[in-house]
Design an enzyme around this catalytic site. Structure first.
Site, short mmCIF file in Angstrom:
data_model
loop_
_atom_site.label_atom_id
_atom_site.label_comp_id
_atom_site.label_asym_id
_atom_site.label_seq_id
_atom_site.Cartn_x
_atom_site.Cartn_y
_atom_site.Cartn_z
CE LYS A 18 45.56 -127.68 -36.83
NZ LYS A 18 46.36 -126.90 -37.81
CG ASP A 145 42.41 -125.36 -35.61
OD1 ASP A 145 41.88 -125.19 -36.73
OD2 ASP A 145 43.57 -125.01 -35.34
#
Length: 312
Positions: A18, A145
């Protein structure tokens, strides 16, 4: 606990890295975490996580970063497998093997990605049939996350980053990631952010996504998105490692549309216009020697998903 009824064929899940297009840091919460508003985008740097039935819980790691990833009970992918087993009442141990490609300790959620991959893989292996939302709830217990790496695409994260809402994003975006040799500790970066802010850190204002960033993502135009890239931790990361500021400046000089420290660093993400620009910037940054490694990627991409098992 009962044994899961499942096909013994190993399951392999591919899971992305990401980048934080925006990371706004609010006040410290009662639990010690900061309130966050972040806009995640999944990019096509992947790890492959394979789970197979075994006599005991274990893990192994291969790839360019395998020498710095723990292979004991602290491994996040193995922790994810054991968490899901405990929550689902499964007593069938697995071996978790991770083929690493996502940089380690680089602000790109490599460990979180492996945890997400293990959750999705074990769900399939043990035939649990959990929904994405249920998997994301377990993921939130492992890290801020992890839920996003299950979902993928582009999303807003709130709370400490684990509460997700979809974002309408058109088009694809080309990224160049400059991966530094400089190590950074996430707690140290947050502490430095608090120090630089001083009394402003205690303000009770909860961060919210920038509407101009949301509009830029709807446009699908990297030229519009680039000026909106923002990370409240960037000044702190540069304060601790001034070389990152020099790396950001170099990338902009070499033609990047925009640049931002990814997460708590030390990876720097550069947004470029197209694939040719990505190649040019990769060559230029590599030639300077300012980064240990330079990688190209495209986003957004899907989150953790099952793929055919690797054949070695």
């Amino acid at each position: 606990m009962t044994s899961a009824h499942s096909d013994p064929t190993p399951v392999t899940v591919r899971v992305p890295a990401k980048v934080n297009l925006e990371l706004l840091v609010g006040p410290v919460r009662d639990d010690g975490f900061h309130s966050l508003s972040t806009v995640y985008q999944a990019v096509n740097l992947h790890d492959d996580v394979t789970v197979a039935l075994d006599e005991d819980w274990s893990c192994s790691v291969t790839g360019p970063y395998s020498d710095i990833v723990p292979m004991d009970s602290s491994n996040l992918a193995l922790r994810a497998a054991r968490l899901l087993a405990a929550e689902a009442g499964v007593d069938t141990p697995v071996h978790v093997s991770v083929a690493k490609s996502i940089p380690v300790a680089g602000g790109m959620a490599g460990g979180s990605a492996d945890a997400a991959g293990a959750l999705v893989a074990c769900d399939r292996l043990w035939s649990l049939g959990l929904s994405t939302e249920e998997l994301e709830e377990y993921a939130a217990e492992l890290g801020s996350d992890v839920p996003f790496l299950i979902r993928g695409g582009t999303a807003v994260g709130s709370g400490r980053g684990e509460r997700l809402a979809p974002v309408l994003a058109r088009g694809s975006y080309h990224w160049v990631f400059a991966i530094s040799d400089i190590g950074l500790s996430t707690p140290e970066v947050y502490a430095e952010c608090d120090r630089l802010r001083g009394t402003a850190t205690s303000a009770g204002v909860q961060p919210e996504p920038n509407s101009e960033l949301m509009s830029a993502l709807r446009s699908g135009d990297p030229h519009i998105l680039a000026p909106q890239l923002n990370n409240d931790l960037q000044d702190a990361a540069i304060s601790l490692r001034p070389e990152l500021g020099e790396l950001l400046a170099s990338g902009m000089e070499f033609g990047a549309l925009g640049g931002v420290v990814s997460g708590s660093g030390p990876t720097v993400a550069f947004l470029v216009e197209d694939v040719e620009s990505a190649i040019d910037l990769t060559v230029a940054l590599t030639a300077t020697g300012a980064a240990r490694e330079v990688r190209k990627a495209i986003g957004p991409v899907h989150g953790a998903h099952v793929i055919p098992a690797r054949v070695d």
